[in-house]
Design a protein around this motif. Structure first.
Motif, PDB file in Angstrom:
ATOM      1  N   ASP A   1      53.178  27.759  19.610  1.00  0.00           N
ATOM      2  CA  ASP A   1      54.424  27.279  20.228  1.00  0.00           C
ATOM      3  C   ASP A   1      55.669  27.586  19.395  1.00  0.00           C
ATOM      4  N   ILE A   2      55.605  28.626  18.585  1.00  0.00           N
ATOM      5  CA  ILE A   2      56.701  28.921  17.660  1.00  0.00           C
ATOM      6  C   ILE A   2      58.000  29.279  18.390  1.00  0.00           C
ATOM      7  N   VAL A   3      57.913  29.859  19.583  1.00  0.00           N
ATOM      8  CA  VAL A   3      59.129  30.163  20.346  1.00  0.00           C
ATOM      9  C   VAL A   3      59.784  28.850  20.798  1.00  0.00           C
ATOM     10  N   LEU A   4      58.987  28.011  21.423  1.00  0.00           N
ATOM     11  CA  LEU A   4      59.521  26.749  21.950  1.00  0.00           C
ATOM     12  C   LEU A   4      60.077  25.857  20.839  1.00  0.00           C
ATOM     13  N   LYS A   5      59.491  25.964  19.660  1.00  0.00           N
ATOM     14  CA  LYS A   5      59.939  25.124  18.543  1.00  0.00           C
ATOM     15  C   LYS A   5      61.244  25.625  17.933  1.00  0.00           C
ATOM     16  N   ASN A   6      61.728  26.778  18.378  1.00  0.00           N
ATOM     17  CA  ASN A   6      62.941  27.350  17.774  1.00  0.00           C
ATOM     18  C   ASN A   6      64.050  27.592  18.790  1.00  0.00           C
ATOM     19  N   ARG A   7      64.174  26.643  19.701  1.00  0.00           N
ATOM     20  CA  ARG A   7      65.178  26.745  20.754  1.00  0.00           C
ATOM     21  C   ARG A   7      66.593  26.936  20.182  1.00  0.00           C
ATOM     22  N   GLU A   8      66.947  26.139  19.175  1.00  0.00           N
ATOM     23  CA  GLU A   8      68.316  26.232  18.625  1.00  0.00           C
ATOM     24  C   GLU A   8      68.562  27.581  17.969  1.00  0.00           C
ATOM     25  N   LEU A   9      67.538  28.079  17.309  1.00  0.00           N
ATOM     26  CA  LEU A   9      67.668  29.387  16.671  1.00  0.00           C
ATOM     27  C   LEU A   9      67.944  30.462  17.720  1.00  0.00           C
TER      28      LEU A   9
ATOM     29  N   GLN B   1      69.253  30.033  20.642  1.00  0.00           N
ATOM     30  CA  GLN B   1      70.572  29.786  21.229  1.00  0.00           C
ATOM     31  C   GLN B   1      71.688  30.286  20.310  1.00  0.00           C
ATOM     32  N   SER B   2      71.418  30.345  19.005  1.00  0.00           N
ATOM     33  CA  SER B   2      72.469  30.745  18.059  1.00  0.00           C
ATOM     34  C   SER B   2      72.562  32.265  17.877  1.00  0.00           C
ATOM     35  N   LEU B   3      71.636  33.002  18.484  1.00  0.00           N
ATOM     36  CA  LEU B   3      71.564  34.440  18.188  1.00  0.00           C
ATOM     37  C   LEU B   3      72.605  35.277  18.941  1.00  0.00           C
TER      38      LEU B   3
ATOM     39  N   LEU C   1      66.057  30.445  26.254  1.00  0.00           N
ATOM     40  CA  LEU C   1      67.322  31.168  26.457  1.00  0.00           C
ATOM     41  C   LEU C   1      68.129  30.568  27.611  1.00  0.00           C
ATOM     42  N   GLU C   2      67.772  29.380  27.994  1.00  0.00           N
ATOM     43  CA  GLU C   2      68.462  28.707  29.099  1.00  0.00           C
ATOM     44  C   GLU C   2      69.974  28.687  28.853  1.00  0.00           C
ATOM     45  N   GLY C   3      70.739  29.080  29.874  1.00  0.00           N
ATOM     46  CA  GLY C   3      72.201  29.043  29.752  1.00  0.00           C
ATOM     47  C   GLY C   3      72.791  30.347  29.234  1.00  0.00           C
ATOM     48  N   LYS C   4      71.948  31.282  28.795  1.00  0.00           N
ATOM     49  CA  LYS C   4      72.431  32.576  28.291  1.00  0.00           C
ATOM     50  C   LYS C   4      72.360  33.635  29.400  1.00  0.00           C
ATOM     51  N   HIS C   5      73.070  34.731  29.187  1.00  0.00           N
ATOM     52  CA  HIS C   5      72.925  35.866  30.102  1.00  0.00           C
ATOM     53  C   HIS C   5      71.665  36.613  29.687  1.00  0.00           C
TER      54      HIS C   5
ATOM     55  N   ILE D   1      66.596  52.695  30.121  1.00  0.00           N
ATOM     56  CA  ILE D   1      66.923  51.287  29.812  1.00  0.00           C
ATOM     57  C   ILE D   1      68.270  51.206  29.082  1.00  0.00           C
ATOM     58  N   SER D   2      68.477  52.093  28.124  1.00  0.00           N
ATOM     59  CA  SER D   2      69.718  51.971  27.341  1.00  0.00           C
ATOM     60  C   SER D   2      70.951  52.334  28.173  1.00  0.00           C
ATOM     61  N   GLU D   3      70.767  53.116  29.220  1.00  0.00           N
ATOM     62  CA  GLU D   3      71.908  53.415  30.097  1.00  0.00           C
ATOM     63  C   GLU D   3      72.161  52.278  31.092  1.00  0.00           C
ATOM     64  N   ARG D   4      71.068  51.618  31.456  1.00  0.00           N
ATOM     65  CA  ARG D   4      71.179  50.562  32.464  1.00  0.00           C
ATOM     66  C   ARG D   4      71.752  49.262  31.884  1.00  0.00           C
ATOM     67  N   PHE D   5      71.394  48.968  30.633  1.00  0.00           N
ATOM     68  CA  PHE D   5      71.849  47.707  30.020  1.00  0.00           C
ATOM     69  C   PHE D   5      72.688  48.050  28.792  1.00  0.00           C
ATOM     70  N   GLU D   6      73.940  48.351  29.044  1.00  0.00           N
ATOM     71  CA  GLU D   6      74.758  48.920  27.974  1.00  0.00           C
ATOM     72  C   GLU D   6      75.286  47.916  26.974  1.00  0.00           C
ATOM     73  N   ASP D   7      75.439  46.675  27.446  1.00  0.00           N
ATOM     74  CA  ASP D   7      76.171  45.746  26.605  1.00  0.00           C
ATOM     75  C   ASP D   7      75.399  44.450  26.395  1.00  0.00           C
ATOM     76  N   VAL D   8      74.638  44.378  25.330  1.00  0.00           N
ATOM     77  CA  VAL D   8      73.891  43.148  25.023  1.00  0.00           C
ATOM     78  C   VAL D   8      74.037  42.829  23.534  1.00  0.00           C
ATOM     79  N   ASP D   9      73.885  41.547  23.222  1.00  0.00           N
ATOM     80  CA  ASP D   9      73.983  41.138  21.806  1.00  0.00           C
ATOM     81  C   ASP D   9      72.658  41.306  21.087  1.00  0.00           C
ATOM     82  N   VAL D  10      71.567  41.055  21.808  1.00  0.00           N
ATOM     83  CA  VAL D  10      70.246  41.018  21.166  1.00  0.00           C
ATOM     84  C   VAL D  10      69.223  41.694  22.079  1.00  0.00           C
ATOM     85  N   VAL D  11      68.318  42.478  21.481  1.00  0.00           N
ATOM     86  CA  VAL D  11      67.240  43.096  22.268  1.00  0.00           C
ATOM     87  C   VAL D  11      65.917  42.443  21.849  1.00  0.00           C
TER      88      VAL D  11
END
Ligand SMILES: [Fe+2]
Length: 358
Positions: free
Chosen positions: A14-22, A24-26, A51-55, A74-84
């Protein structure tokens, strides 16, 4: 002697679920690169949850052995993201690494990934493995398919920023995928241990990984639902990834690539079948470390493979062997593999594998 592995590894159930704030901060905008299986193993739901509430953009059609064209698309379709985010086995994670470079460096063409002097950074990469084998969550490598051949690139900027490693995502892996991915991890540990680039640090990790796989893989194969065995294999796989981040892979990987691209044999299986041969050649040329591994498997890896029912259900012709050997002879892996490999030795490796496994 050095050790460089800058990825923050967060490990456990459950390491993903345990790091919700992390999570959200990315950043604000995330691109998840995955395949179909992440919806079955629960990882996709977990990641959407944190990632609730994020794009969130989703690419969920990553094929096995991803071609460079998919990375381009993929890189042409999603040009503008903060995190992959690379979510899945090696294919989605390696695709995510390539896409993160291309989104960050808009002037690059996909082929430029193979010229590391052309770029220095990538979008932050998060990896979440859902198989236990690739180790891509802790490496600077991405292996793609270029013109029908497997071709890896390596760059420090594609070490994931954070990897979330949770063995619970492997519970739904089929028997054959469990085996082939585990054999990939075994190959990483053994090849990395033999590599002329090995260090005392990487050796410690490699031996630990081999020990775990030797003890727990046969147990897991007869009890696929066992949580403890699943956890052990995930741990061994991440360790083996840390090894090849230091050493790279050696000849068994180079030999196995053509079995995968031309015959559809799963990567780990295609690679591991060459380990006994690689060990024998290393031993013949006085590599003491080959004996360490051979002794761990009571004299031969072939017996271990027999126990695991390792088979290649494919036909290999002499023509196949000669055409593959002409590729392997130019592989960079040879320069870090103990022993000498000429065309004849490489042909012999394929023939030995055909005799034992086909
Ligand atoms: Fe591999």
């Amino acid at each position: 002697m050095g050790f460089f592995m800058p990825t923050k590894v967060l490990y456990g159930k459950d390491i993903v679920l345990k790091n919700r704030e992390l999570f959200q901060s990315l950043g604000e905008t995330f691109l998840i690169i995955t395949g179909r299986s992440s919806r079955k193993n629960g990882s996709f739901d977990d990641i959407l949850d944190v990632l609730e509430g994020k794009h969130v953009y989703i690419y969920d059609e990553t094929p096995e052995n991803p071609p460079l064209e998919v990375v381009k698309e993929i890189s042409e379709r999603f040009e503008d993201v903060d995190v992959v985010i690379g979510l899945g086995g090696g294919s989605p994670m390696d695709t995510a690494k390539a896409v993160a470079v291309l989104i960050e460096n808009k002037h690059l063409k996909p082929e430029d990934l193979y010229d590391k002097s052309k770029y220095q950074s990538a979008k932050p990469i998060i990896c979440i493995p859902t198989t236990a084998g690739t180790g891509s969550e802790v490496t600077q490598y991405s292996v793609l398919t270029v013109n029908g051949r497997k071709r890896g690139f390596s760059h420090e900027c594609v070490f994931p920023k954070i990897s979330f490693v949770d063995y619970k995502y492997t519970f739904t892996l089929s028997e054959s995928l469990t085996l082939s991915t585990a054999l990939d991890a075994l190959s990483h540990a053994v090849e990395g241990f033999l590599s002329t680039r090995a260090t005392p640090f990487s050796d410690m990790i490699a031996i630990e990984s081999v020990k775990i796989i030797k003890e727990y893989l046969p147990k897991l194969m007869s009890d696929l639902a066992n949580e403890f065995y699943r956890e052990r294999m995930m741990f061994a796989s991440t360790l083996a990834g840390m090894v090849i981040a230091q050493t790279g892979t050696t000849v068994a990987h180079a030999l196995g690539y053509s079995l995968t691209t031309d015959k559809g044999v799963k990567h780990g299986l295609a690679t591991a079948v060459f380990l006994p041969y690689e060990l024998r050649i290393a031993k013949k040329y006085g590599c003491e470390k080959a004996n360490v591994i051979i002794d761990m498997f009571d004299g031969s890896l072939y017996e271990f493979y027999r126990l695991l029912n390792v088979r290649l259900d494919t036909l290999i012709t002499d023509d196949d062997i000669h055409s593959w050997a002409s590729i392997v002879i130019n592989a960079s892996h040879l320069s870090v593999t103990p022993g000498k490999y000429d065309l004849e030795t490489i042909v012999e490796a394929y023939k030995e594998v055909r005799e034992h496994f086909c």
